[in-house]
Design an enzyme around this catalytic site. Structure first.
Site, PDB file in Angstrom:
ATOM      1  CG  ASP A 154      -1.764  -1.159   1.067  1.00 39.07           C
ATOM      2  OD1 ASP A 154      -2.972  -0.975   1.147  1.00 39.07           O
ATOM      3  OD2 ASP A 154      -1.345  -2.265   1.272  1.00 39.07           O
ATOM      4  CG  ASP A 181      -4.114  -1.292  -2.447  1.00 40.99           C
ATOM      5  OD1 ASP A 181      -4.601  -1.647  -3.814  1.00 40.99           O
ATOM      6  OD2 ASP A 181      -4.734  -0.895  -1.546  1.00 40.99           O
ATOM      7  CE1 TYR A 184      -4.339   3.592  -1.382  1.00 39.65           C
ATOM      8  CE2 TYR A 184      -2.118   2.771  -1.934  1.00 39.65           C
ATOM      9  CZ  TYR A 184      -3.203   2.574  -1.161  1.00 39.65           C
ATOM     10  OH  TYR A 184      -3.414   1.912  -0.054  1.00 39.65           O
ATOM     11  CG  ASN A 214      -8.566  -2.300  -2.507  1.00 39.27           C
ATOM     12  OD1 ASN A 214      -7.497  -2.480  -2.118  1.00 39.27           O
ATOM     13  ND2 ASN A 214      -9.285  -0.992  -2.234  1.00 39.27           N
ATOM     14  CG  HIS A 297      -4.315  -6.069  -1.651  1.00 39.04           C
ATOM     15  ND1 HIS A 297      -3.276  -5.138  -1.208  1.00 39.04           N
ATOM     16  CD2 HIS A 297      -5.322  -5.281  -1.273  1.00 39.04           C
ATOM     17  CE1 HIS A 297      -3.628  -4.093  -0.925  1.00 39.04           C
ATOM     18  NE2 HIS A 297      -5.051  -4.061  -1.034  1.00 39.04           N
ATOM     19  CG  HIS A 307      -9.901  -3.274   4.535  1.00 45.06           C
ATOM     20  ND1 HIS A 307     -10.777  -2.977   3.602  1.00 45.06           N
ATOM     21  CD2 HIS A 307      -8.983  -2.349   4.624  1.00 45.06           C
ATOM     22  CE1 HIS A 307     -10.447  -1.803   3.248  1.00 45.06           C
ATOM     23  NE2 HIS A 307      -9.539  -1.412   3.762  1.00 45.06           N
ATOM     24  CG  HIS A 334      -7.093  -4.647   1.892  1.00 48.11           C
ATOM     25  ND1 HIS A 334      -7.238  -3.724   1.087  1.00 48.11           N
ATOM     26  CD2 HIS A 334      -8.181  -5.261   2.222  1.00 48.11           C
ATOM     27  CE1 HIS A 334      -8.755  -3.624   0.691  1.00 48.11           C
ATOM     28  NE2 HIS A 334      -9.189  -4.476   1.562  1.00 48.11           N
ATOM     29  CB  VAL A 335      -5.288  -4.031   7.259  1.00 49.55           C
ATOM     30  CG1 VAL A 335      -5.308  -3.134   8.772  1.00 49.55           C
ATOM     31  CG2 VAL A 335      -6.238  -4.798   7.042  1.00 49.55           C
ATOM     32  CG  HIS A 336      -3.924   1.646   5.128  1.00 52.90           C
ATOM     33  ND1 HIS A 336      -4.800   2.886   4.528  1.00 52.90           N
ATOM     34  CD2 HIS A 336      -3.778   0.880   3.991  1.00 52.90           C
ATOM     35  CE1 HIS A 336      -5.143   2.622   3.176  1.00 52.90           C
ATOM     36  NE2 HIS A 336      -4.518   1.471   2.871  1.00 52.90           N
TER      37      HIS A 336
END
Length: 443
Positions: A154, A181, A184, A214, A297, A307, A334-336
């Site tokens: 990400d 990701d 962006y 995503n 991801h 998520h 995915h999870v920040h």
């Protein structure tokens, strides 16, 4: 990732009303620095940008092979890579092919892909593109232990991104793994161009192996089918690994077999990805590649509110395959935030299951996912909502050292580390096979 900011705002509002709420943990006990703004990177029309090759990155493309990718503003530039082991001297030449894509009103430059090799392992090569300067260089990966992976998810394009990249540059890594990701861009195709320029200093010197998240989908009903930019710009060795899609593939490097799975393409038991994964895992030779790593991801084990549960369907389908194959480590984004688990299978601690690491904290513009479920699950070891990157140093066939490095006020801080014993080394996998591999061999 689209709901991250909304979830965070709702959480801060509810926390102000009820500061004593017991089921929330703000990244454990760490107090983070303030958020940072997105980068303002100038972009110009094609005719005004660089006259030569730019947005250069490299990726592994089979045994002792490297794919070089770059963009030119005109299709008149040849898709040639000249390379050698001495600066300014290029005894070898490889010619590749080109592609381009259109997305709404945007048209990309000419995207070049050329594969070079065979390469000598652990060797510095100098190269130039399209028969002109400037000169680039890269180091080919080693073909034996030890080997080091940099891991970041990400990534995005913010001040935190530049901090993360600066810290990664200090890491003497061989291959970078990115679990989705990337740019962006989110439909703004010019941001794919600025991202390519942003990462070029690192991605042109070491292979970057990525999978989709995503934010790579960019699907617009009727108008755009999705993944055009990702598939055109970031071609991975899917054909070399027997995959029918650039969204999932695998590769070997220095005693490690890495499987890059697609969270946003079909993964149920009747899908092409499932059949490809099952077949590929059954063929893994743990004498040749004693370490087995999976990258995807959407995380399967996640105690963050962000998520939560989004990877459950994929896990229900594929977790038995990973367990049967003796996967050592699963890396997700995915999870920040950051989270590391114990070895786990079917929600319970299991010494023969994979270790799961969520590392979707590269520096994206959506900010951090600060809200965790409490009490902490029995399988969760360490979790913190901070930006950073990971380093995986595989020392030999049985031992590796994992460390996670927080970006703390621009200083490189090691916040979590652990020695990992491979499942081959721990005795979970009995050579030449073990009982659970029957799952992989079944029709």
């Amino acid at each position: 990732m689209e709901l991250g900011s909304v979830i965070l705002l709702l959480f801060l509002f509810s926390s102000a009303i009820n500061a004593t709420k017991r089921d929330v943990s703000f990244g454990e006990d760490y107090v983070r620095p303030r958020a940072r703004k997105a980068l303002a990177i100038p972009w110009q029309s094609n005719k005004d940008t660089s006259n030569g090759p730019h947005q250069v990155h490299i990726s592994l493309a089979g045994e002792n092979q490297m794919r070089v990718t770059w963009i030119t503003d005109s299709s008149s530039y040849p898709s040639t890579v000249q390379y050698g082991t001495t600066p300014g001297t290029y005894p070898y030449t490889s010619t590749g092919d080109t592609t381009s894509y259109s997305y709404l009103l945007y048209t990309s430059g000419t995207i070049h892909h050329a594969t070079i090799g065979p390469l000598v392992p652990n060797t510095t090569y100098y190269y130039r593109l399209s028969n002109q300067g400037p000169e680039f260089k890269f180091k080919s990966p080693q073909n034996e232990f030890p080997i080091t992976f940099a891991v970041v998810g990400d990534l995005g394009q913010t001040d935190w991104t530049t901090s993360t990249l600066a810290h990664i540059k200090k890491c003497d890594y061989d291959v970078l793994l990115l679990p989705g990701d990337l740019s962006y861009a989110d439909y703004q195709q010019r941001l794919w161009d600025t991202f390519g320029d942003l990462v070029q200093p690192l991605a042109s010197e070491r292979p970057w192996m990525v999978t989709e998240g995503n934010h790579e989908k960019e699907r617009i009903w009727v108008l755009e089918s999705g993944f055009q930019a990702y598939n055109s710009r970031w071609k991975m060795p899917y054909e070399e690994s027997g995959s029918s899609s650039n969204l999932y593939y695998s590769f070997d490097v220095a005693g490690v077999h890495v499987v890059m799975l697609g969270s946003y393409t079909d993964y149920d038991e009747g899908s092409d990805q499932y059949a490809w994964l099952k077949s590929g895992l059954a063929r893994v030779d743990r004498d040749k590649t004693p370490w087995l790593i999976v990258v995807l991801h959407a995380p399967w084990y996640n105690s963050n509110w962000a998520h939560h549960g989004e990877g459950d369907a994929m896990m229900a389908s594929m977790e038995p395959l990973l367990y049967a194959a003796g996967v050592d480590l699963v890396l997700a984004g995915h999870v920040h935030a950051y989270e590391r688990s114990k070895r786990v299978y079917k929600g319970k601690v299991d010494s023969c299951g994979p270790m799961y690491i969520t590392i979707g904290d590269g520096g994206n513009r959506e900010g951090l996912a600060r809200r965790y479920h409490n009490p902490k699950p029995s399988w969760s070891v360490f979790r913190e909502a901070s930006f950073g990157h990971g380093e995986l140093q595989i020392v030999n066939s049985t031992h590796a050292f994992w460390s996670w490095h927080r970006n703390d006020d621009d200083e490189l801080v090691t916040s979590d580390d652990v020695w990992i014993t491979s499942l081959v080394g721990s005795g979970c996998i009995m050579k030449p096979s073990h009982e659970l591999r029957k799952i992989l061999m079944s029709p």
